[in-house]
Scaffold this active site. Structure first.
Site, PDB file in Angstrom:
ATOM      1  N   SER A 139      31.382   3.900 -53.916  1.00 29.98           N
ATOM      2  CA  SER A 139      32.572   3.234 -54.413  1.00 29.98           C
ATOM      3  C   SER A 139      33.597   3.187 -53.279  1.00 29.98           C
ATOM      4  CB  SER A 139      33.129   3.960 -55.647  1.00 29.98           C
ATOM      5  OG  SER A 139      34.258   3.296 -56.155  1.00 29.98           O
ATOM      6  N   SER A 140      34.852   3.447 -53.556  1.00 27.54           N
ATOM      7  CA  SER A 140      35.906   3.388 -52.544  1.00 27.54           C
ATOM      8  C   SER A 140      37.180   3.976 -53.120  1.00 27.54           C
ATOM      9  CB  SER A 140      36.156   1.929 -52.140  1.00 27.54           C
ATOM     10  OG  SER A 140      37.342   1.796 -51.385  1.00 27.54           O
ATOM     11  N   TYR A 153      37.484  -6.473 -55.089  1.00 23.12           N
ATOM     12  CA  TYR A 153      36.943  -5.286 -54.427  1.00 23.12           C
ATOM     13  C   TYR A 153      37.319  -4.008 -55.179  1.00 23.12           C
ATOM     14  CZ  TYR A 153      35.786  -1.870 -50.828  1.00 23.12           C
ATOM     15  OH  TYR A 153      35.251  -0.793 -50.147  1.00 23.12           O
ATOM     16  N   LYS A 157      34.769  -1.708 -57.516  1.00 17.71           N
ATOM     17  CA  LYS A 157      34.531  -0.336 -57.082  1.00 17.71           C
ATOM     18  C   LYS A 157      34.904   0.649 -58.194  1.00 17.71           C
ATOM     19  CE  LYS A 157      32.872  -0.858 -52.932  1.00 17.71           C
ATOM     20  NZ  LYS A 157      31.464  -0.511 -52.649  1.00 17.71           N
TER      21      LYS A 157
END
Length: 254
Positions: A139-140, A153, A157
């Protein structure tokens, strides 16, 4: 610490550069048989040549776009046959889609979300046979805090964290673990932050200033977290989201 990974078999999407390449190499260092995919055949060939000159276990690389269901399935099937099974999967590829137009949303969904969902579904028959199966999705920090990548994005994520924690609960009784690693800003030559440094130095400067460590992370630092979570040494860790960001984010995880 012995991670007890030797002899296991792993599949990694996007394994020719950046975090994916570091994950592949770190798994190999631990004695794992590894298959990776990427879209660029020349990068696959270069990576295979480099890895096979340094490691003796099984290494397989194949061209596949994770946004293409048939290509992804073919790679998983070919990998399982070549390696003799699948114990570990790492869904690493991202579209890095930060635009706000409809095409950016579609691309992010197809690659970040459905690329992970299909990958895991295709690998599931072999994971169910493994004695120490593990799923790790990448993920982020953009999935837990609003930043310049808010939009497709960050949204996708965040959805990966929810999806993976759901898998952890659903699969716990089958001895299959599922975790997420959320990297912070990660710098490497040719990577997105290297491109931002050259193309938008002001954004790079502002982003770098947000991290109290004074630097960005490295692919190896992200890979270390992924490989540990993938390993039997983390046998009672499932359903977690491991943030690796050098204290960049300030939200408290309970």
């Amino acid at each position: 610490m012995d991670l007890k990974l030797a002899g296991m078999s792993a599949l990694v999407t996007g394994g020719t550069k950046g975090i994916g390449r570091a994950i592949v190499e770190t798994l190999l260092q631990e004695g794992v048989n590894v298959s990776f995919c990427a879209r660029n055949q020349s990068e696959i060939d270069e990576t295979l040549q480099s890895l096979q000159s340094r490691f003796s276990q099984k290494i397989f690389g194949m061209q596949a776009d994770v946004g293409d269901a048939s290509e992804l399935n073919k790679w998983v099937l070919s990998s399982a046959e070549y390696l003799g099974g699948i114990d570990l999967v790492v869904s690493n590829v991202s579209a890095l889609s930060i635009g706000t137009d409809e095409e950016s949303w579609k691309k992010g969904f197809d690659i970040d979300v459905m690329g992970s969902v299909r990958f895991i579904e295709y690998a599931m028959p072999w994971l169910k046979k493994s004695k120490a199966a593990s799923i790790v999705t990448i993920s982020s920090v953009s999935g837990r805090e609003i930043d310049f990548a808010a939009g497709p994005y960050g949204s996708f994520k965040a959805s990966l964290i929810h999806y993976t924690q759901g898998l952890a609960y659903q699969l716990a009784g089958q001895n299959i673990r599922a975790n997420t690693v959320s990297p912070g800003n990660t710098y490497f030559p040719g990577g997105v932050w290297n491109q931002i440094e050259e193309g938008n130095p002001q954004l790079f400067k502002e982003s770098l200033a947000l991290n109290p460590t004074g630097r960005m992370g490295t692919p190896q630092e992200m890979a270390n977290a992924v490989v540990f979570l993938s390993s039997p040494a983390a046998s009672f860790i499932t359903g977690t989201n491991l943030v690796v960001d050098g204290a960049l984010t300030r939200g408290v995880q309970f």
